[in-house]
Design a protein around this motif. Structure first.
Motif, PDB file in Angstrom:
ATOM      1  N   ARG A  16      51.166  39.777  36.101  1.00 38.53           N
ATOM      2  CA  ARG A  16      50.618  40.478  34.983  1.00 38.53           C
ATOM      3  C   ARG A  16      49.220  40.122  34.275  1.00 38.53           C
ATOM      4  N   LEU A  17      49.162  38.920  34.495  1.00 42.25           N
ATOM      5  CA  LEU A  17      47.946  38.380  33.963  1.00 42.25           C
ATOM      6  C   LEU A  17      46.738  38.576  34.984  1.00 42.25           C
ATOM      7  N   MET A  18      46.959  38.716  36.225  1.00 40.93           N
ATOM      8  CA  MET A  18      46.145  38.984  37.247  1.00 40.93           C
ATOM      9  C   MET A  18      45.568  40.280  36.861  1.00 40.93           C
ATOM     10  N   VAL A  19      45.988  41.418  36.290  1.00 39.90           N
ATOM     11  CA  VAL A  19      45.803  42.654  36.150  1.00 39.90           C
ATOM     12  C   VAL A  19      45.220  42.638  34.550  1.00 39.90           C
ATOM     13  N   VAL A  21      46.964  41.842  31.761  1.00 32.29           N
ATOM     14  CA  VAL A  21      48.083  41.978  30.541  1.00 32.29           C
ATOM     15  C   VAL A  21      48.737  40.845  30.576  1.00 32.29           C
TER      16      VAL A  21
END
Lengths: 66, 686
Positions: A16-19, A21
């Motif tokens: 999620r952090l990769m995109v 968030v």
């Protein structure tokens, strides 16, 4: 014995952090402890805010490479 | 005892690495297994991380694990969040890894796999990872501010302005060359074109689901998107095999270039949730997944390298790009060895989320080592293809003609035996009509990856599927970069013009938005179009310009790092950034000056322009142009390219000048003069 539950949670957090968030629960916990009584965004509001911040608001920050 | 075991372990890793490097470097004449490259790379990374990254962290930068980071001091649960180090490592790696480390090594493979691999290993250890880590450190100590901001505060407003202009130009060249890579893969390929076009409705479907039906469910959106992508890949074969449908999706490069510009303009103006965000999810997950799959595939298949260790093209006469090993190898492979662009990422979102300074080596140095490994895998993928096929795919039509007979003859003449039948058979295997002159990395990599994946899963029957999967995967993240990059370039243009005409700066207004987008697209579109019509294939011209720009940015970042080290009064250790900065300055300046002034028309822009001018005066039309008008266009493009190279050389010279000035002042000062943020915790509102 590896802690599968933690590993799975970390993996989800990473994807999620990769995109762009970050963790919603961490956000809620932060608001509750550091800003008690102040409004907290719902998950939907939080998601939109993050989306705009990654692509839309445009402080000219570059968050991806060639 | 444990210390002893640990020491023995590291000794073992070092010995294994040295053996592997020895096999690669000395095993001339015989084919070696790709696993030797993998082993040499991994051992080099481990030893460098254990020794050099730790030395830089402790002795040079003086990392202080107890010092509160921006994430701690400004924690807001959104931009500034203390994040688990492995989660942040993944985030940072996904941000720095893109098409660059895949394309550069494929092009450099024309000199053999050895020079490129050695530069990848030495470059990352001494230059790339050092830059990423030091910039991350500097930005973490300054509230996570951006590179341009830090240049301004540490080196003065003039240097800051020069840096911003440099960054804008590199953006434009980057977008043009990446777009060209996509076009080289899609021209006259209905299967590829169909699947890439299909990503637009796929993204919109994901957007509707994730905005209206189940807001914010990234996982569900991505699964839907992935399903649609696979469906379009499968249906793509039907499109390619049905003449009526194939005709709808068969375009020439020129047409695709114009479509891409139109697309870039519309995408940059549309709301981000509709196209950009969902496609970013798909391309990010696909990218990380494919990189993992490629690593597993190489380990499972353990292919032999078919490309020679060193080819005769180190003399500068190569068909893929012209120019000698020095300096052109070092600008062809940027990403993977050292990429200036990473300085922008390392001063982006990552420093705002780091929990403690103790994690800077893992995230800054470690993630760059991973990217270098991606580049080594790309080199392997290019090297396991028959060299004859590699050159057929990467040489321009001006050198090998447009038919398989002619191409096979030309390439066999260079000493890389290949038959027309082989070239036809490979094209058939991957489901294309022709594989000739598809320079740009993506198709070559796709053939290499198709080789690897199909030996694990599906065999020859699946090769066409894997080839188009690889094309789709690269096109997808390149298009996302074009979309996001056009936006960033637009904001930069709006800010630059806004200095003179303030109303242009406002984000919400249509004038600023439309005009800024149009200018940004016109900028990269010009270079893209001139690349598409370039008789030498375009990549030949644009990739060196991109390499020079990217290395120029890296020199700038390393000069900034050096300045900061001097201002911290740590000049004793400044060699860790001075050495790579000096090397990059020498490479960039030499390559830049050669691209402008070299007497060979194949290398120097001015010499090339002169050849055409002489012919125009004589009234003769030079092949492959068809008219004097086209020839005038070639001359004009040459002057623009030369001007670009001049700009890059001047920018880097200016930053060097400012840097030396600041260093002299810092040396004269009695105390550290670096402008770090204070250490007080001050949570930001909101």
């Amino acid at each position: 014995m590896p802690d599968w539950a933690t590993m799975l949670r970390r993996l989800t957090q990473t994807l999620r952090l990769m995109v762009g968030v970050p963790d919603y629960e961490v956000y809620v916990a932060h608001r509750k402890t550091q800003h008690p009584g102040e409004p907290i965004m719902s998950y939907e509001e939080f998601f939109r805010e993050r989306q705009n911040s990654r692509y839309g608001d445009g402080d000219g920050r570059i968050n991806r490479c060639c | 005892m444990r210390i002893l075991v640990g020491r023995m372990g590291w000794l073992g890793v070092s010995l294994l690495g040295a053996t592997a490097l020895g096999v690669i470097a000395l095993g001339h004449g015989e084919r070696i297994n790709a696993m030797w490259l993998v082993t040499a790379a991994i051992c080099t990374y481990l030893v460098a991380y254990r020794l050099y990254a730790r030395f830089i962290a402790r002795r040079v930068l003086g990392i202080d694990p107890s010092r509160p980071t921006p994430a701690i001091r400004h924690n807001d649960g959104l931009d500034y969040v203390p994040t688990n180090k492995w989660v942040l490592f993944g985030h940072h790696f996904a941000a720095i890894a893109g098409a660059g480390p895949l394309v550069g090594p494929v092009l450099a493979a024309q000199m053999g796999y050895l020079p490129g691999t050695l530069w990848l290993l030495v470059g990352v250890v001494v230059a790339g990872a050092v830059q990423d880590m030091t910039v991350l450190f500097i930005s973490t100590r300054r509230d996570g501010r951006s590179l341009g901001d830090i240049v301004r505060s540490e080196m003065g407003p003039a240097a800051g302005a020069v840096a911003l202009v440099g960054i804008l130009f590199i953006m434009i060249i980057l977008l043009a060359v990446l777009a060209l890579v996509v076009i080289k893969a899609l021209a006259a390929s209905p299967w590829g074109t169909f699947t890439v076009f299909a990503t637009i409705p796929t993204a919109v479907a994901m957007a509707v689901y994730g905005r209206v039906i189940r807001p914010g469910r990234i996982g569900e959106m991505s699964v839907i998107g992935l399903g649609l992508l696979v469906a379009s890949l499968i249906f793509g074969r039907t499109v390619a095999e049905t003449p009526a449908l194939a005709a709808l999706f068969t375009f020439r490069g020129e047409t695709l270039a114009l479509m891409l510009m139109g697309y870039g303009f519309i995408a940059s103006v549309l709301p981000i949730w509709l196209l950009l965000a969902p496609r970013d999810y798909l391309s990010t997950f696909l990218k990380v997944g494919t990189i993992l799959a490629l690593a597993i595939g190489i380990m499972a298949v353990m292919p032999d390298m078919k490309m020679p260790a060193v080819t005769r093209f180190i003399d500068g006469s190569g068909p893929v790009f012209t120019g000698k090993l020095f300096p052109f190898l070092f600008i062809t492979i940027a990403c993977g060895a050292v990429s200036g662009f990473h300085a922008l990422i390392s001063s982006g979102t990552t420093p705002r989320m780091i929990e403690t300074e103790a994690q800077i080596p893992l995230i800054g140095y470690g993630a760059m080592l991973m990217e270098s490994f991606v580049a080594v895998m790309a080199m392997i993928a290019a090297g396991i293809i028959e060299p004859g096929v590699y050159f057929a795919m990467n040489s321009p039509p001006a050198l090998i003609g447009t038919g398989v007979e002619q191409a096979a003859q030309a390439i066999s003449g260079w000493g890389f035996a290949v038959t027309p039948e082989t070239l036809t058979a490979i094209a058939h295997d991957v489901g294309e009509t022709s594989i000739l002159s598809r320079a740009g990395g993506a198709p070559t990599l796709a053939v290499g990856m198709a080789h690897i994946f199909s030996s694990v899963l599906g065999g020859r029957a699946m090769m066409a599927f894997w080839y188009h999967f690889a094309i789709l995967f690269e096109s997808l993240f390149i298009l996302t970069t074009i979309d996001a990059g056009t936006r960033v370039a637009r904001f930069m243009i709006q800010d630059l013009v806004g200095n003179v005409w303030p109303s242009f700066r406002a984000r919400g207004t249509w004038t600023g938005n439309l005009a800024g987008s149009a200018l940004a697209v016109a900028g990269w579109g010009y270079f893209l179009y001139s690349g598409v019509v370039d008789p030498l294939g375009g990549i030949n011209t644009l990739w060196p310009l991109f390499g020079i720009a990217n290395q120029m940015l890296a020199s700038m970042a390393l000069i900034l790092c050096t300045v900061v080290l001097f201002k911290m009064k740590r000049e004793r250790y400044a060699w860790i950034t001075v050495v790579p900065a000096a090397w990059l300055l020498v490479c960039t300046a030499t390559a830049g000056l050669q691209k402008i002034f070299h007497s060979s028309p194949a290398i120097g822009f001015l010499a090339h322009a002169r050849t055409y001018e002489v012919a125009i005066e004589a009234g003769t039309v030079l092949a492959p142009t068809h008219s004097l008008e086209q020839m005038r266009q070639v001359v004009f493009n040459d002057y623009v390219d030369a001007a670009m190279a001049v700009v890059f050389v001047l920018v880097v010279a200016a930053i060097l000048g400012y840097g030396i000035g600041v260093i002299r002042k810092a040396l004269a000062a009695a105390h550290p003069t670096a402008v770090e943020a204070d250490m007080v915790t001050e949570p930001r509102g909101a």
